[in-house]
Design an enzyme around this catalytic site. Structure first.
Site, PDB file in Angstrom:
ATOM      1  N   HIS A  52       0.911  -1.243  -0.117  1.00 55.71           N
ATOM      2  CA  HIS A  52       0.125  -0.052   0.109  1.00 55.71           C
ATOM      3  C   HIS A  52       0.872   1.309  -0.065  1.00 55.71           C
ATOM      4  CE1 HIS A  52      -2.743   2.843   1.770  1.00 55.71           C
ATOM      5  NE2 HIS A  52      -3.732   2.199   1.405  1.00 55.71           N
TER       6      HIS A  52
ATOM      7  N   ASP B  20       3.158  -4.607   7.834  1.00 51.75           N
ATOM      8  CA  ASP B  20       1.748  -3.832   7.588  1.00 51.75           C
ATOM      9  C   ASP B  20       0.718  -4.792   7.888  1.00 51.75           C
ATOM     10  OD1 ASP B  20      -0.306  -2.495   6.823  1.00 51.75           O
ATOM     11  OD2 ASP B  20       0.312  -1.792   5.063  1.00 51.75           O
TER      12      ASP B  20
ATOM     13  N   GLN C  25      -4.476  -5.225   6.780  1.00 54.53           N
ATOM     14  CA  GLN C  25      -5.296  -6.293   6.442  1.00 54.53           C
ATOM     15  C   GLN C  25      -5.338  -7.583   7.003  1.00 54.53           C
ATOM     16  OE1 GLN C  25      -7.862  -5.447   4.372  1.00 54.53           O
ATOM     17  NE2 GLN C  25      -7.111  -3.531   3.486  1.00 54.53           N
TER      18      GLN C  25
ATOM     19  N   LYS D  63     -10.599  -0.804  10.420  1.00 61.12           N
ATOM     20  CA  LYS D  63     -10.942  -1.942   9.649  1.00 61.12           C
ATOM     21  C   LYS D  63     -11.266  -3.278  10.427  1.00 61.12           C
ATOM     22  CE  LYS D  63      -7.454  -0.909   6.076  1.00 61.12           C
ATOM     23  NZ  LYS D  63      -8.052  -0.038   5.219  1.00 61.12           N
TER      24      LYS D  63
ATOM     25  N   CYS E  73      -5.084   2.771  -3.423  1.00 63.15           N
ATOM     26  CA  CYS E  73      -3.746   3.229  -2.920  1.00 63.15           C
ATOM     27  C   CYS E  73      -2.637   2.101  -3.161  1.00 63.15           C
ATOM     28  CB  CYS E  73      -4.025   3.406  -1.514  1.00 63.15           C
ATOM     29  SG  CYS E  73      -5.315   4.610  -1.307  1.00 63.15           S
TER      30      CYS E  73
HETATM   31  N1  C6P Z   1      -6.490   0.171   2.658  1.00 57.82           N
HETATM   32  C1  C6P Z   1      -8.162  -0.357   1.125  1.00 57.82           C
HETATM   33  O1  C6P Z   1      -9.457  -0.022   0.659  1.00 57.82           O
HETATM   34  P1  C6P Z   1      -5.483   3.530   6.979  1.00 57.82           P
HETATM   35  O2  C6P Z   1      -6.097   4.295   5.851  1.00 57.82           O
HETATM   36  O3  C6P Z   1      -4.268   4.411   7.482  1.00 57.82           O
HETATM   37  O4  C6P Z   1      -6.285   3.068   7.877  1.00 57.82           O
HETATM   38  O5  C6P Z   1      -4.727   2.233   6.339  1.00 57.82           O
HETATM   39  C2  C6P Z   1      -3.714   2.279   5.138  1.00 57.82           C
HETATM   40  C3  C6P Z   1      -3.485   0.966   4.609  1.00 57.82           C
HETATM   41  C4  C6P Z   1      -2.203   0.368   4.936  1.00 57.82           C
HETATM   42  N2  C6P Z   1      -2.070  -0.700   4.511  1.00 57.82           N
HETATM   43  C5  C6P Z   1      -2.957  -1.326   3.791  1.00 57.82           C
HETATM   44  C6  C6P Z   1      -2.341  -3.009   3.328  1.00 57.82           C
HETATM   45  C7  C6P Z   1      -4.282  -0.942   3.745  1.00 57.82           C
HETATM   46  O6  C6P Z   1      -4.929  -1.960   3.057  1.00 57.82           O
HETATM   47  C8  C6P Z   1      -4.490   0.174   4.069  1.00 57.82           C
HETATM   48  C9  C6P Z   1      -5.760   0.752   3.753  1.00 57.82           C
HETATM   49  C10 C6P Z   1      -7.793   0.764   2.364  1.00 57.82           C
HETATM   50  O7  C6P Z   1      -7.537  -1.181   0.739  1.00 57.82           O
HETATM   51  C11 C6P Z   1      -8.090   1.991   2.057  1.00 57.82           C
HETATM   52  S1  C6P Z   1      -6.739   2.911   0.756  1.00 57.82           S
END
Ligand code: C6P
Length: 400
Positions: free
Chosen positions: A116, A193, A196, A219, A356
């Protein structure tokens, strides 16, 4: 699992009959238990923590610090290894901004094209600033990371490995435990990270032996605006803070300053009080259902979906794996955003775009994809609605 009963815990599902919410990888729905706990804080306490010398503030502080213990237990960490942040992006940035202190010219940082942007860009920035080298693990044809490929780029120059646990586009689960063992053998640290993975898998940071783990509350049935950075205590202790000010200071003089110990030196200003309390409630809620049950149910749904989609002509699925609960696909010849309008009409919520994660989307030779993602409140009927909407979108746009 009694999905009907579970669905009743989610006000959004009760207030929107017929909704097939298949976008939990973007943000999960929030159960009543979490919303009620946040309301409890605002209705009964509502004051700042760590500051007031009165009963309400003591109680709010206790609830806030209890939450740190709950979150720590959720991933088998120690409570002083939990830093509360605004979300996974903030946690990933915090690691890079602080650990940059230990990166020198010529050092190597290993990552993957699956990342991401919030995991990739902070290290791109570090490498530009420090003249260090960002090295990508070559992905195999399916876009997977293999241990052999990781070994081919690992060296004594490697200082950091930044890698996702589960990809938000392809859904693969990376072999984090093996990667950590190999990285440690050359003295590198591993920043995982977990945005997910933490909502869906039972995570034990001691077993994985990762050095850092970043994830978001929103999430995993918690509120938005809060996330976690887990870091091994000995690393957090030696890392410098990146934000300065209230609450993280120990002693401040006109030309000198000292900081509190980790994790507090990384939490500047009034913390995310209601959000942290809500996140702890979300951890309890998920534990009540059982992470193993959640994973098993999601995989049942995915198996069922893949089986049904096999018979649908004119679609390309980019990840047929049963690693995780998301499916990335396209309807051949139909722009994902056009298709999304049909899903929306049918109250099927899913995501269209590059999520993203442009590098991995380009790896798939696409500019965007459709992505559905299941969670434990989804059922087979939701999958049926997804499949019939895909067929409707294909037939509608391809008849033009
Ligand atoms: N992915 C998706 O629809 P935040 O936005 O800070 O809570 O998470 C960022 C982030 C970081 N790593 C991974 C693997 C992610 O999937 C995400 C967030 C969402 O896939 C929003 S772009």
């Amino acid at each position: 699992m009694d999905i009907k009963k579970i669905k009743e815990c989610f006000p959004v599902l009760n207030n929107n009959p017929g909704l097939a919410y298949l976008d939990s990888a973007a943000s999960s729905l929030k159960p009543k238990q979490v919303i009620d706990k946040i309301m409890y804080y605002y209705n009964e306490l509502g004051v700042n923590v760590n500051r007031g010398v009165y009963d309400l503030s003591y109680r709010a502080t206790d609830l806030y610090e209890d939450s740190r213990r709950v979150v720590a237990k959720f991933i088998n960490a120690n409570e002083d290894e939990i830093v509360f942040t605004r979300g996974a992006s903030a946690s990933l940035n915090l690691v890079a901004s602080s650990y940059m202190e230990f990166i020198n010219e010529g050092d190597e940082i290993i990552t993957t094209l699956q990342e991401h942007h919030s995991a990739m860009m902070p290290w791109l920035n570090v490498c530009k600033k420090k003249n260090a080298k960002l090295i990508y693990i070559p992905l195999n044809e399916e876009g997977k990371v293999t241990i052999e490929a990781f070994k081919s780029v690992l060296s004594n120059k490697t200082k950091v490995v930044s890698i996702n646990h589960v990809s938000n586009v392809l859904g693969y689960t990376n072999p984090i435990k093996e990667i950590c063992a190999l990285a440690h053998s050359v003295g590198a640290v591993v920043s995982v990270d977990g945005a997910q993975s933490v909502p869906h898998l039972k995570i034990d940071v001691k077993d994985l032996d990762c050095d850092f783990l970043s994830f978001s509350g929103h999430k995993m049935c918690g509120p938005s605006g809060v996330g976690v950075l887990y870091g091994k205590k000995e690393l957090l202790d030696k890392m410098p803070p990146v934000e300065f000010g209230g609450d993280m200071a120990q002693d401040v003089f006109p030309y000198e300053m000292t900081f509190k110990d980790a994790p507090y030196k990384f939490e500047t200003g009034t913390p995310l009080i209601s959000e942290v309390i809500g996140l702890a409630e979300a951890c309890k809620f998920l534990e009540g259902i059982g992470l193993e049950n959640i994973k098993a149910h999601e995989l049942e749904l995915k198996k069922y979906a893949i089986e049904k989609l096999k018979d649908v002509e004119g679609i390309t699925i980019y990840n047929n794996n049963l690693d995780s609960s998301l499916i990335s696909f396209n309807i051949d010849g139909v722009h994902p955003h056009d298709a999304a309008s049909i899903f929306d009409k049918n109250k099927v919520c899913l995501r269209a775009g590059y999520h993203c994660a442009q590098p991995i989307t380009r790896f798939l030779k696409q500019i965007s994809t459709l992505r559905c993602s299941f969670y434990f409140y989804n059922d087979f009927e939701d999958v049926d609605k997804l499949v019939s909407s895909i067929i409707e979108a294909r037939d509608f746009f391809l008849s033009f």
